[in-house]
Design a protein around this motif. Structure first.
Motif, PDB file in Angstrom:
ATOM      1  N   GLY A 108       0.724  -1.232   0.267  1.00  0.00           N
ATOM      2  CA  GLY A 108       0.088  -0.100  -0.050  1.00  0.00           C
ATOM      3  C   GLY A 108       0.786   1.303   0.119  1.00  0.00           C
ATOM      4  O   GLY A 108       2.015   1.450  -0.140  1.00  0.00           O
ATOM      5  N   PHE A 109       0.066   2.335   0.189  1.00  0.00           N
ATOM      6  CA  PHE A 109       0.697   3.722   0.083  1.00  0.00           C
ATOM      7  C   PHE A 109       1.835   4.130   0.995  1.00  0.00           C
ATOM      8  O   PHE A 109       2.765   4.998   0.714  1.00  0.00           O
ATOM      9  CB  PHE A 109      -0.420   5.000   0.211  1.00  0.00           C
ATOM     10  N   LYS A 110       1.961   3.398   2.042  1.00  0.00           N
ATOM     11  CA  LYS A 110       2.757   3.575   3.099  1.00  0.00           C
ATOM     12  C   LYS A 110       4.220   3.216   2.696  1.00  0.00           C
ATOM     13  O   LYS A 110       5.363   3.628   2.957  1.00  0.00           O
ATOM     14  CB  LYS A 110       2.760   2.886   4.380  1.00  0.00           C
ATOM     15  N   GLU A 111       4.358   2.469   1.490  1.00  0.00           N
ATOM     16  CA  GLU A 111       5.566   1.927   0.745  1.00  0.00           C
ATOM     17  C   GLU A 111       6.258   3.436  -0.040  1.00  0.00           C
ATOM     18  O   GLU A 111       7.382   3.360  -0.128  1.00  0.00           O
ATOM     19  CB  GLU A 111       5.387   1.058  -0.110  1.00  0.00           C
ATOM     20  N   LEU A 112       5.316   4.483  -0.129  1.00  0.00           N
ATOM     21  CA  LEU A 112       5.675   5.651  -0.758  1.00  0.00           C
ATOM     22  C   LEU A 112       5.786   6.648   0.124  1.00  0.00           C
ATOM     23  O   LEU A 112       5.934   7.810  -0.443  1.00  0.00           O
ATOM     24  CB  LEU A 112       4.744   5.921  -1.959  1.00  0.00           C
ATOM     25  N   ASP A 113       6.025   6.518   1.510  1.00  0.00           N
ATOM     26  CA  ASP A 113       5.980   7.559   2.140  1.00  0.00           C
ATOM     27  C   ASP A 113       7.338   8.307   2.168  1.00  0.00           C
ATOM     28  O   ASP A 113       8.297   7.697   1.665  1.00  0.00           O
ATOM     29  CB  ASP A 113       5.965   7.007   3.646  1.00  0.00           C
ATOM     30  N   GLN A 114       7.446   9.418   2.420  1.00  0.00           N
ATOM     31  CA  GLN A 114       8.515  10.352   2.359  1.00  0.00           C
ATOM     32  C   GLN A 114       9.844   9.811   3.181  1.00  0.00           C
ATOM     33  O   GLN A 114      11.057   9.767   2.791  1.00  0.00           O
ATOM     34  CB  GLN A 114       8.366  11.562   2.826  1.00  0.00           C
ATOM     35  N   GLU A 115       9.544   9.179   4.247  1.00  0.00           N
ATOM     36  CA  GLU A 115      10.542   8.602   5.143  1.00  0.00           C
ATOM     37  C   GLU A 115      11.008   7.380   4.428  1.00  0.00           C
ATOM     38  O   GLU A 115      12.395   7.005   4.655  1.00  0.00           O
ATOM     39  CB  GLU A 115      10.056   8.194   6.350  1.00  0.00           C
ATOM     40  N   LYS A 116      10.220   6.562   3.514  1.00  0.00           N
ATOM     41  CA  LYS A 116      10.919   5.494   2.933  1.00  0.00           C
ATOM     42  C   LYS A 116      11.778   5.940   1.484  1.00  0.00           C
ATOM     43  O   LYS A 116      12.830   5.147   1.185  1.00  0.00           O
ATOM     44  CB  LYS A 116       9.876   4.541   2.542  1.00  0.00           C
ATOM     45  N   LEU A 117      11.237   6.919   0.778  1.00  0.00           N
ATOM     46  CA  LEU A 117      11.726   7.615  -0.280  1.00  0.00           C
ATOM     47  C   LEU A 117      12.275   9.137  -0.286  1.00  0.00           C
ATOM     48  O   LEU A 117      11.400   9.924  -0.824  1.00  0.00           O
ATOM     49  CB  LEU A 117      10.796   7.493  -1.320  1.00  0.00           C
TER      50      LEU A 117
END
Length: 119
Positions: A108-117
């Protein structure tokens, strides 16, 4: 406390909701506000299950509840956006994006969070 019927008052229309959702920083604040003042995470997940949208993001659930817009799975959403985006990328960029998008489809969208990317 707001009710399901009042959800649509939090955003002007479906495109307003999508606009907020597309910016990771605004999305995070919106989800915190939604969770604190409207529905907790458990209630949002229950709504997601209720409309059989487990493979969709919460934004799809909110669109469905607020505007009767049919939920689209993350896999379908990626397929819709992929053609135009991939035309502009090099092979190595495509490979990296394929990896990121596969994780997005999975989790889901949490994979695209600023902290990860961050960059």
């Amino acid at each position: 406390m707001l009710t399901l019927g009042a959800l649509s008052k939090l955003f002007k229309d479906g495109s307003g909701l999508r606009g907020m959702w597309s910016n990771p920083l605004i999305r995070r604040v919106f989800l915190e506000d939604l969770t604190n003042f409207v529905f907790g995470k458990d209630e949002l997940l229950a709504l997601q299950n209720l409309i059989n949208a487990e493979s969709s993001d919460i934004v799809e659930v909110l669109e469905y509840v607020s505007y009767a817009i049919q939920a689209v799975s993350r896999k379908e959403r990626v397929a819709q956006a992929k053609n135009d985006t991939f035309k502009k990328l090099s092979d190595s960029e495509k490979e990296f994006l394929e990896f990121v998008l596969s994780k997005y489809i999975e989790t889901g969208f949490k994979e695209l969070d600023q902290e990860k990317l961050p960059h």
